[in-house]
Design a protein around this motif. Sequence first.
Motif, PDB file in Angstrom:
ATOM      1  N   GLU A   1      -7.964  11.620 -11.927  1.00  0.00           N
ATOM      2  CA  GLU A   1      -6.602  12.106 -11.634  1.00  0.00           C
ATOM      3  C   GLU A   1      -6.045  12.859 -12.835  1.00  0.00           C
ATOM      4  O   GLU A   1      -4.925  12.617 -13.283  1.00  0.00           O
ATOM      5  N   ILE A   2      -6.832  13.821 -13.313  1.00  0.00           N
ATOM      6  CA  ILE A   2      -6.522  14.399 -14.630  1.00  0.00           C
ATOM      7  C   ILE A   2      -5.409  15.431 -14.623  1.00  0.00           C
ATOM      8  O   ILE A   2      -4.996  15.881 -15.701  1.00  0.00           O
ATOM      9  N   VAL A   3      -4.913  15.851 -13.468  1.00  0.00           N
ATOM     10  CA  VAL A   3      -3.652  16.611 -13.472  1.00  0.00           C
ATOM     11  C   VAL A   3      -2.481  15.694 -13.134  1.00  0.00           C
ATOM     12  O   VAL A   3      -1.366  16.163 -12.907  1.00  0.00           O
ATOM     13  N   GLY A   4      -2.740  14.397 -13.077  1.00  0.00           N
ATOM     14  CA  GLY A   4      -1.657  13.440 -12.839  1.00  0.00           C
ATOM     15  C   GLY A   4      -1.374  13.216 -11.369  1.00  0.00           C
ATOM     16  O   GLY A   4      -0.542  12.373 -11.024  1.00  0.00           O
ATOM     17  N   THR A   5      -2.062  13.950 -10.524  1.00  0.00           N
ATOM     18  CA  THR A   5      -1.887  13.782  -9.081  1.00  0.00           C
ATOM     19  C   THR A   5      -3.212  14.057  -8.382  1.00  0.00           C
ATOM     20  O   THR A   5      -4.068  14.769  -8.913  1.00  0.00           O
ATOM     21  N   GLY A   6      -3.390  13.464  -7.190  1.00  0.00           N
ATOM     22  CA  GLY A   6      -4.310  14.003  -6.208  1.00  0.00           C
ATOM     23  C   GLY A   6      -3.512  14.979  -5.356  1.00  0.00           C
ATOM     24  O   GLY A   6      -2.413  15.392  -5.741  1.00  0.00           O
ATOM     25  N   VAL A   7      -4.055  15.356  -4.198  1.00  0.00           N
ATOM     26  CA  VAL A   7      -3.257  16.107  -3.233  1.00  0.00           C
ATOM     27  C   VAL A   7      -2.402  15.068  -2.510  1.00  0.00           C
ATOM     28  O   VAL A   7      -2.850  14.386  -1.586  1.00  0.00           O
ATOM     29  N   GLU A   8      -1.166  14.921  -2.984  1.00  0.00           N
ATOM     30  CA  GLU A   8      -0.283  13.818  -2.607  1.00  0.00           C
ATOM     31  C   GLU A   8       0.216  14.024  -1.180  1.00  0.00           C
ATOM     32  O   GLU A   8       0.717  15.092  -0.834  1.00  0.00           O
ATOM     33  N   ILE A   9       0.131  12.971  -0.373  1.00  0.00           N
ATOM     34  CA  ILE A   9       0.387  13.140   1.052  1.00  0.00           C
ATOM     35  C   ILE A   9       0.760  11.806   1.704  1.00  0.00           C
ATOM     36  O   ILE A   9       0.411  10.739   1.193  1.00  0.00           O
ATOM     37  N   SER A  10       1.489  11.905   2.805  1.00  0.00           N
ATOM     38  CA  SER A  10       1.781  10.714   3.609  1.00  0.00           C
ATOM     39  C   SER A  10       0.576  10.429   4.514  1.00  0.00           C
ATOM     40  O   SER A  10      -0.135  11.345   4.916  1.00  0.00           O
ATOM     41  N   LEU A  11       0.369   9.144   4.800  1.00  0.00           N
ATOM     42  CA  LEU A  11      -0.832   8.732   5.545  1.00  0.00           C
ATOM     43  C   LEU A  11      -0.470   7.819   6.715  1.00  0.00           C
ATOM     44  O   LEU A  11       0.499   7.063   6.652  1.00  0.00           O
ATOM     45  N   ASP A  12      -1.281   7.893   7.758  1.00  0.00           N
ATOM     46  CA  ASP A  12      -1.359   6.822   8.747  1.00  0.00           C
ATOM     47  C   ASP A  12      -2.552   5.964   8.385  1.00  0.00           C
ATOM     48  O   ASP A  12      -3.656   6.483   8.179  1.00  0.00           O
ATOM     49  N   VAL A  13      -2.314   4.667   8.296  1.00  0.00           N
ATOM     50  CA  VAL A  13      -3.331   3.766   7.755  1.00  0.00           C
ATOM     51  C   VAL A  13      -3.601   2.628   8.732  1.00  0.00           C
ATOM     52  O   VAL A  13      -2.671   2.101   9.361  1.00  0.00           O
ATOM     53  N   ARG A  14      -4.844   2.270   8.837  1.00  0.00           N
ATOM     54  CA  ARG A  14      -5.247   1.108   9.628  1.00  0.00           C
ATOM     55  C   ARG A  14      -6.158   0.264   8.754  1.00  0.00           C
ATOM     56  O   ARG A  14      -7.153   0.771   8.218  1.00  0.00           O
TER      57      ARG A  14
ATOM     58  N   LEU B   1       0.833  -1.219   0.000  1.00  0.00           N
ATOM     59  CA  LEU B   1       0.000   0.000   0.000  1.00  0.00           C
ATOM     60  C   LEU B   1       0.856   1.254   0.000  1.00  0.00           C
ATOM     61  O   LEU B   1       1.983   1.255   0.488  1.00  0.00           O
ATOM     62  N   GLY B   2       0.294   2.324  -0.570  1.00  0.00           N
ATOM     63  CA  GLY B   2       1.006   3.608  -0.606  1.00  0.00           C
ATOM     64  C   GLY B   2       0.267   4.624  -1.456  1.00  0.00           C
ATOM     65  O   GLY B   2      -0.909   4.443  -1.781  1.00  0.00           O
ATOM     66  N   ASP B   3       0.973   5.730  -1.775  1.00  0.00           N
ATOM     67  CA  ASP B   3       0.455   6.767  -2.676  1.00  0.00           C
ATOM     68  C   ASP B   3      -0.832   7.405  -2.158  1.00  0.00           C
ATOM     69  O   ASP B   3      -1.847   7.455  -2.849  1.00  0.00           O
ATOM     70  N   GLY B   4      -0.778   7.897  -0.924  1.00  0.00           N
ATOM     71  CA  GLY B   4      -1.976   8.514  -0.347  1.00  0.00           C
ATOM     72  C   GLY B   4      -2.335   9.850  -0.978  1.00  0.00           C
ATOM     73  O   GLY B   4      -1.464  10.600  -1.417  1.00  0.00           O
ATOM     74  N   HIS B   5      -3.627  10.105  -1.043  1.00  0.00           N
ATOM     75  CA  HIS B   5      -4.148  11.388  -1.538  1.00  0.00           C
ATOM     76  C   HIS B   5      -5.105  11.947  -0.498  1.00  0.00           C
ATOM     77  O   HIS B   5      -5.964  11.222   0.020  1.00  0.00           O
ATOM     78  N   ALA B   6      -4.966  13.242  -0.182  1.00  0.00           N
ATOM     79  CA  ALA B   6      -5.902  13.874   0.757  1.00  0.00           C
ATOM     80  C   ALA B   6      -7.255  14.116   0.118  1.00  0.00           C
ATOM     81  O   ALA B   6      -8.287  14.121   0.789  1.00  0.00           O
ATOM     82  N   VAL B   7      -7.236  14.323  -1.184  1.00  0.00           N
ATOM     83  CA  VAL B   7      -8.466  14.468  -1.966  1.00  0.00           C
ATOM     84  C   VAL B   7      -8.064  14.316  -3.427  1.00  0.00           C
ATOM     85  O   VAL B   7      -6.883  14.443  -3.764  1.00  0.00           O
ATOM     86  N   GLN B   8      -9.015  14.053  -4.294  1.00  0.00           N
ATOM     87  CA  GLN B   8      -8.748  13.976  -5.734  1.00  0.00           C
ATOM     88  C   GLN B   8     -10.067  14.021  -6.487  1.00  0.00           C
ATOM     89  O   GLN B   8     -11.083  13.518  -6.007  1.00  0.00           O
TER      90      GLN B   8
END
Lengths: 303, 303, 303, 303
Positions: C199-212, C188-195
């Motif tokens: 993904e038409i600009v090639g990114t979401g709002v790219e961010i690190s995440l804590d995941v459960r 798992l990886g590649d977190g986005h805060a929103v999108q």
Amino acid sequence: MAVHHFQPEQFHNTIGAHEPVLKIADGDTVVTSTVDARGWDNQGESAALPSNPMTGPFYVEGAQPGDTLAVRLESMVPSRAWGWTSNVLAPNVVDPKAAAALPPLEIIRWSVDSEQAWVALEQPTPGLAGLKLEARPFLGCFGVAPPKDQAISTVTSGEYGGNMDYKGLVAGVTVYFPVFSEGALFFLGDGHAVQGCGEIVGTGVEISLDVRFTVRLLKGKKIGWPRGESDTHWFCIGNARPLDQALQHATTEMLSLLTKDFGLTASEASLLLGQAVEYEVANVFNPAYSVVCKVPKAVLSML
Amino acid sequence: MAVHHFQPEQFHNTIGAHEPVLKIADGDTVVTSTVDARGWDNQGESAALPSNPMTGPFYVEGAQPGDTLAVRLESMVPSRAWGWTSNVLAPNVVDPKAAAALPPLEIIRWSVDSEQAWVALEQPTPGLAGLKLEARPFLGCFGVAPPKDQAISTVTSGEYGGNMDYKGLVAGVTVYFPVFSEGALFFLGDGHAVQGCGEIVGTGVEISLDVRFTVRLLKGKKIGWPRGESDTHWFCIGNARPLDQALQHATTEMLSLLTKDFGLTASEASLLLGQAVEYEVANVFNPAYSVVCKVPKAVLSML
Amino acid sequence: MAVHHFQPEQFHNTIGAHEPVLKIADGDTVVTSTVDARGWDNQGESAALPSNPMTGPFYVEGAQPGDTLAVRLESMVPSRAWGWTSNVLAPNVVDPKAAAALPPLEIIRWSVDSEQAWVALEQPTPGLAGLKLEARPFLGCFGVAPPKDQAISTVTSGEYGGNMDYKGLVAGVTVYFPVFSEGALFFLGDGHAVQGCGEIVGTGVEISLDVRFTVRLLKGKKIGWPRGESDTHWFCIGNARPLDQALQHATTEMLSLLTKDFGLTASEASLLLGQAVEYEVANVFNPAYSVVCKVPKAVLSML
Amino acid sequence: MAVHHFQPEQFHNTIGAHEPVLKIADGDTVVTSTVDARGWDNQGESAALPSNPMTGPFYVEGAQPGDTLAVRLESMVPSRAWGWTSNVLAPNVVDPKAAAALPPLEIIRWSVDSEQAWVALEQPTPGLAGLKLEARPFLGCFGVAPPKDQAISTVTSGEYGGNMDYKGLVAGVTVYFPVFSEGALFFLGDGHAVQGCGEIVGTGVEISLDVRFTVRLLKGKKIGWPRGESDTHWFCIGNARPLDQALQHATTEMLSLLTKDFGLTASEASLLLGQAVEYEVANVFNPAYSVVCKVPKAVLSML
């Protein structure tokens, strides 16, 4: 088996149920001319509106929906000594990221020598100083009135033919069109002195032509897409976007040709096509792309 | 300039950073063999797992990411007297409505005469009784380890080569691959005795081969996609779905070849390609389709 | 039903048969973290290589090829107060002619308030002064090891999941993956805060995440493509190019879900889907596009 | 601001320069009716030829090429108590290999209760016994005469509108069409009582409608593709094959709307769309597919 001489004065920018310019019979030959894609005639004068103004339509006596019209292209000869092209790849034939780096569009003139059968840039740049290509004149856009009384722009194509821009449709080839309306209503125009596969700069060497063709009516013969016959191949043309669908149409029509006209089973046709089929990308520029599915006559003659 | 003889015993079903079977130097020649797409060897025995088990990888000393590996295909000779194909068009190459009517899939055997250079059905059905095709053996799947330490199934292809199934890659052709990993790691397999365009039944005449090839390392030469050179053409191969994107890759690479290697401006390259380019549909069956963009050497030699 | 806390120190840029970082059991929960698409961690420090470095793989005891792995996304919380995006549409999502006019690419930072659940530009331009979007964090790239021992770049996706960039995969959703290798090997990886969609600009709002997340193993349950279940929908994800093929995969998988899991006939499933299906374009940027085929639970609950 | 009552007696199967049935003025309202896709009227009698016979055209006084015609859909009410659908997924929306297993096509009747606003199968099979869907009537095919005096079959669509089959075009929505000919020439028909995304069985619940709409003329306002405005969204519709190109058209038009109508820079529009855009697959069945690019008004109202 009359020979008709017809000099066009009006042109159409759609292929549809327009008033026939001439009624001809099965077996007749027509000698006529076409202006270029911009409507420029053999004097370089503007005689019609862009894009791809058509000569015709020619009404073929007795043609009915469900028949097939065979058009033998007897000759297509440039009627002036120059043509023109664009100087830049269409943005849809390169990677999207590469499209931004393409140079601005210009119109470039080419000299056309029909007797010696070559074309060359009028003002060659250093990199292309020696470039001289064999002339292979053909009609970019021709076909019959489409189904359902549609009138469709000559920039696109369909099962009725139209703007297929297939460089293989040279003199000596016979093209078969499904007939969708009474009289078939055959149109022609958009001559090219030469062109690569795909029409990837959006033009061939655009030129006015003197054209001679002969029609033959195949009553009750039903086909789905334009077919053709050259000295060396039978072929079928599919027109659609994307290329995948154009190829599907062309291959499906070839499967029909091999099973219905050559009597093969679907499995036999598959075995043959799998190891002997050829494809050409006729155009990858127009609203409908065109893909040609070909089988060598040398292979078919073994059967 | 050593000549290595290598007899494979293990095979890979992915192209990736596997342990090299042999280290070779720039200029060396390798004489080896490949099993067929199902892993059947020259005795018809199962020697490896389907699909497309690879011989190799061969490690080329000195090869680094950013270099180009040139592989000259010296010879590819069938190592047994029969191959096999499917008997039915792939459902994706016909109209979706027509796909339902295709016959059930069977495996069909063909006789292959390498000396006389022909292939024919072992048990021809009536419709195909006389069918005899010229043998033109080639490798369906070959290439170098892909970027980013990937290991990618040999059923597909990419900028590293792979399962391109291009019938033009016959003996005498040199293929150029971008190098993505140390040693380049060259793999080969999936021989075909003959094949039509597109691999539209999902197979060529699948066969085991004896192969002889020579590598050359072009240090610091950077390319984006596989390129090739035959007696008659320079060409570039794009691998992707749909055909439109494969064609974009191939055309973009050819634009790069003409501007960087032949010194043309983008406008000159466009003028040339527009009127002289040729395309081939190499495969329209695998997960990535392959389109070849070609320019005749006869044209390039005028420049 | 253990809860494992795992802090990653190494990351992978391919999804494949890498050494497991942890063995977990059916029913276990994992609390971990991911770095962003460029490898930047919760301090904004570079902790891994781009693109899309993965946390994992997690080995699920007992998982075998032919099983299904259910992953319930318990929570995904941004672990820093800012993310980043590109500022320009990908050239492949606009008309080829329009691509040339797009502005140059820049990286833009956004503020992310996880407590109040919004994102906004750090330095808003006049036209976007008031823009504030609801945060909806999700994982852009996650899945299990692909078939055939492949190791595939995390920029793309397939039947094993991967870089699907589907904004609907938020907390509370359960995602089902087909298992292709022993232990499933979940990444798992590649977190986005929103999108937005696609993904038409090639990114979401790219961010690190804590995941459960919590895994569940469905022994002997065989599926073809990733499926998911939210409070409101059942859905299937197809990954391929072009969109048409991604949609075909997703729809075919939904047909399988409705017939095999809900007991409908193919005709009943068609009647239902025809009048109630929903599609989402998850991504139209990556090498494989992603399309989601959805059916409302409100409709399924009537059956 | 007149209200015109118009009862159609003749219908058109192409959208083109047909004789107007009524001349109306900017601001006028029309109350009229449409037959269903097969030409069946509110009594279930055949009143016109398939497919998609159109009511109209309505000539809007003062409309000229380069203007925009706004059509507010005041109401669309089923004029009979039943509709019909196909019972099988279109072969192009499933994997080619899965297409062969689809059941044979049948026409199935649905009950339509306009007062209670639901639809249900007339003769539900066991698996769908409880199925009852909310009615959401809309026009599948409507638009203005296309450019260049074309007359185009009502089975397809283009920049002029046509057979878009977008389920979001319900009562209360205003649709904007580019005007290509004098009087705009507005056509409408092909009502659906409800439909899922994509029209993936080739039909919605096909039904005759009573329709009330109001036109507004935006002189000198030039747009490229149909746009729309609902209570919650602004949207743009792109019509083409494949989905990728339809999405490109829709996104390019939305970029134009945001930059020209909302005054954003291309970079601002990209930032907004990247994180807030929504897409809908309107139809993935007709010769031209339709994709809708949407932006929430809630987002736009922040600017």
